[in-house]
Scaffold this active site. Structure first.
Site, PDB file in Angstrom:
ATOM      1  N   LYS A   1       0.439  -7.511  12.742  1.00 12.63           N
ATOM      2  CA  LYS A   1      -0.694  -6.857  12.275  1.00 12.63           C
ATOM      3  C   LYS A   1      -1.828  -6.995  12.973  1.00 12.63           C
ATOM      4  CE  LYS A   1      -2.775  -4.962   8.134  1.00 12.63           C
ATOM      5  NZ  LYS A   1      -2.872  -5.055   6.832  1.00 12.63           N
TER       6      LYS A   1
ATOM      7  N   THR B   1       0.896  -1.169   0.119  1.00 11.52           N
ATOM      8  CA  THR B   1      -0.106  -0.178   0.055  1.00 11.52           C
ATOM      9  C   THR B   1       0.878   1.197  -0.013  1.00 11.52           C
ATOM     10  OG1 THR B   1      -1.779  -1.064   1.282  1.00 11.52           O
ATOM     11  CG2 THR B   1      -1.946   1.270   1.075  1.00 11.52           C
TER      12      THR B   1
ATOM     13  N   THR C   1       1.670  -4.173   4.353  1.00 10.23           N
ATOM     14  CA  THR C   1       1.560  -4.727   5.595  1.00 10.23           C
ATOM     15  C   THR C   1       0.845  -5.993   6.040  1.00 10.23           C
ATOM     16  OG1 THR C   1      -0.829  -3.498   5.810  1.00 10.23           O
ATOM     17  CG2 THR C   1       1.471  -2.183   6.423  1.00 10.23           C
ATOM     18  N   ASP C   2       0.266  -6.573   5.025  1.00 10.47           N
ATOM     19  CA  ASP C   2      -0.697  -8.091   5.286  1.00 10.47           C
ATOM     20  C   ASP C   2       0.688  -9.164   5.709  1.00 10.47           C
ATOM     21  OD1 ASP C   2      -2.759  -6.775   4.520  1.00 10.47           O
ATOM     22  OD2 ASP C   2      -2.884  -7.944   2.707  1.00 10.47           O
TER      23      ASP C   2
ATOM     24  N   TYR D   1      -7.480   0.685  -4.263  1.00 11.66           N
ATOM     25  CA  TYR D   1      -6.363   0.948  -4.864  1.00 11.66           C
ATOM     26  C   TYR D   1      -5.549  -0.280  -5.418  1.00 11.66           C
ATOM     27  CZ  TYR D   1      -4.160  -0.835  -0.659  1.00 11.66           C
ATOM     28  OH  TYR D   1      -3.935  -1.397   0.382  1.00 11.66           O
TER      29      TYR D   1
ATOM     30  N   GLU E   1      -1.971 -29.519  27.599  1.00 15.11           N
ATOM     31  CA  GLU E   1      -2.938 -30.415  27.708  1.00 15.11           C
ATOM     32  C   GLU E   1      -2.218 -31.582  26.938  1.00 15.11           C
ATOM     33  OE1 GLU E   1      -7.184 -29.668  27.748  1.00 15.11           O
ATOM     34  OE2 GLU E   1      -6.522 -27.459  27.636  1.00 15.11           O
TER      35      GLU E   1
HETATM   36  N1  GLU Z   1      -2.718  -6.256   0.692  1.00 14.02           N
HETATM   37  C1  GLU Z   1      -1.880  -4.918   0.809  1.00 14.02           C
HETATM   38  C2  GLU Z   1      -0.380  -5.455   1.151  1.00 14.02           C
HETATM   39  O1  GLU Z   1      -0.232  -5.951   2.143  1.00 14.02           O
HETATM   40  C3  GLU Z   1      -2.285  -4.053   1.522  1.00 14.02           C
HETATM   41  C4  GLU Z   1      -1.807  -3.963   3.124  1.00 14.02           C
HETATM   42  C5  GLU Z   1      -0.886  -2.590   3.034  1.00 14.02           C
HETATM   43  O2  GLU Z   1       0.083  -2.541   2.582  1.00 14.02           O
HETATM   44  O3  GLU Z   1      -1.200  -1.919   3.900  1.00 14.02           O
HETATM   45  O4  GLU Z   1       0.527  -5.194   0.170  1.00 14.02           O
END
Ligand code: GLU
Length: 348
Positions: A184, A32, A111-112, A45, A305
């Site tokens: 995340k 992103t 971020t994923d 986007y 367990e």
């Molecule tokens: N799916 C995207 C990625 O991980 C969106 C998450 C992001 O970058 O914030 O590249």
């Protein structure tokens, strides 16, 4: 007179040495932070559409504090991250940081799966120099985009002497996290990254860096994993536990030649009976099974367990399932011995 001349030349050399800006490479992978959309008030986007040169051009202030060089490693949303890109990235990072003229690296990333890529580098980069992952939750064309400030902060963390020897870092929304701990936690908010078991290790506010803690688990120069000659990584699948779970997913993983399975179990890594049976059979067939948890905090402990010794299971300790997968993939490049693999989960 000659003496004075010599002194001034010496002073000139010293000053230019002291004023020399550090060299930071920005390696772009997509995400992103490099996203572009049609509207500043819509969430749609395309991730990874913006090139590294444009990312750098959008934050001119970073050129005041460092000599910035950019390279495009990939242009993908991080949900497309894969072994080939991980290995390409790790090899390039090691090559660059072996050069005495390179002071640090910033990696822009979606971020994923940032937490997994950062942990992969944490275990495979062979340098004490700063390696900083950064991303954004809002694309560059969104209202109040968070990418530019995150990138500015990441470069400041990369040039900071206190970042040396801390392993791979993740910088987002004014927080500095260790790659081992970060995850995340919210799908859409800019304050998404947390380190549930340890907390953030520092903060960075308009470029001002402050550290609170030092990561203590083994990483980078103290890590035993060597990817320099690898072209691929062993297959490790993750299975997510639930009531009325089914053994068919275990069988599917085994049939697909998985070398390892991470079971994101219930609570302290607990398993539905039929899944437990299937996983125990998988161990007998030579597949390595690691018990992790679908719970975001805490650790999956040995001999809770579940009798790990009886079934030949490994406990993931405080790694979440996606990071346990990274460690097992790397562990399997070295050994299949269950005792040795269990030791890795306590060490890293
Ligand atoms: N799916 C995207 C990625 O991980 C969106 C998450 C992001 O970058 O914030 O590249």
């Amino acid at each position: 007179m000659k003496y004075l001349q010599r002194i001034s030349v010496l002073l000139l050399i010293c000053t230019s040495f002291l004023l020399a800006k550090p060299t930071i490479y920005i390696l772009a992978t997509g995400g992103t932070i490099a996203g572009s959309g049609d509207s500043e008030i819509k969430s749609s986007y395309s991730a990874g559409a913006v090139t590294v040169d444009k990312l750098i051009a959008a934050v001119p202030s970073i050129n005041d504090i460092a000599v910035i060089k950019g390279e495009q490693i990939s242009s993908i949303g991080s949900q497309e991250m894969n072994n080939k890109v991980w290995l390409r990235l790790a090899k390039r990072v090691n090559e660059l940081l072996a050069n005495k003229d390179v002071d640090g690296i910033v990696i822009t990333h979606g971020t994923d799966t940032m937490e997994e890529s950062a942990y992969f580098l944490h275990l495979t980069a062979k340098s004490k120099k700063p390696i900083v992952f950064v991303g954004a939750m809002r694309s560059g064309t969104s209202m109040s985009a968070d990418g530019p400030m995150n990138l500015y902060n990441a470069v400041n963390v990369a040039i900071n002497k206190e970042s040396i020897g801390k392993g791979v870092l993740v910088v987002m929304n004014e927080d500095i996290h260790s790659a081992r701990e970060v995850t995340k936690s919210i799908t859409t908010a800019v304050q998404t990254f947390v380190s549930p078991n340890a907390g953030r290790i520092g903060s960075v506010f308009y470029g001002n860096v402050e550290y609170f803690m030092q990561p203590v688990k083994a990483h980078t120069v103290n890590s035993e994993f060597d990817i320099s000659k690898l072209e691929d990584l062993p297959r490790v699948d993750i299975l997510f536990a639930h009531p009325e779970d089914s053994s068919i997913f275990v069988e599917a993983a085994v049939n697909a030649s998985a070398k390892g399975i991470i079971h994101a179990g219930m609570g302290n890594g607990n398993l539905f009976p039929s899944t437990q049976k299937a996983l125990s059979k998988a161990v007998e067939d030579g597949v390595v099974v690691v018990r992790s948890s679908r719970v975001p905090n805490g650790a999956t402990t040995l001999e809770g367990e579940v009798n790990d010794k009886e079934f030949g299971f490994i406990a993931a300790n405080s790694l979440n399932a996606q990071k346990a997968r990274v460690l097992l993939m790397l562990g399997l490049t070295k050994t299949n011995d269950l005792k040795e693999l269990q030791k890795l989960f306590l060490k890293y």
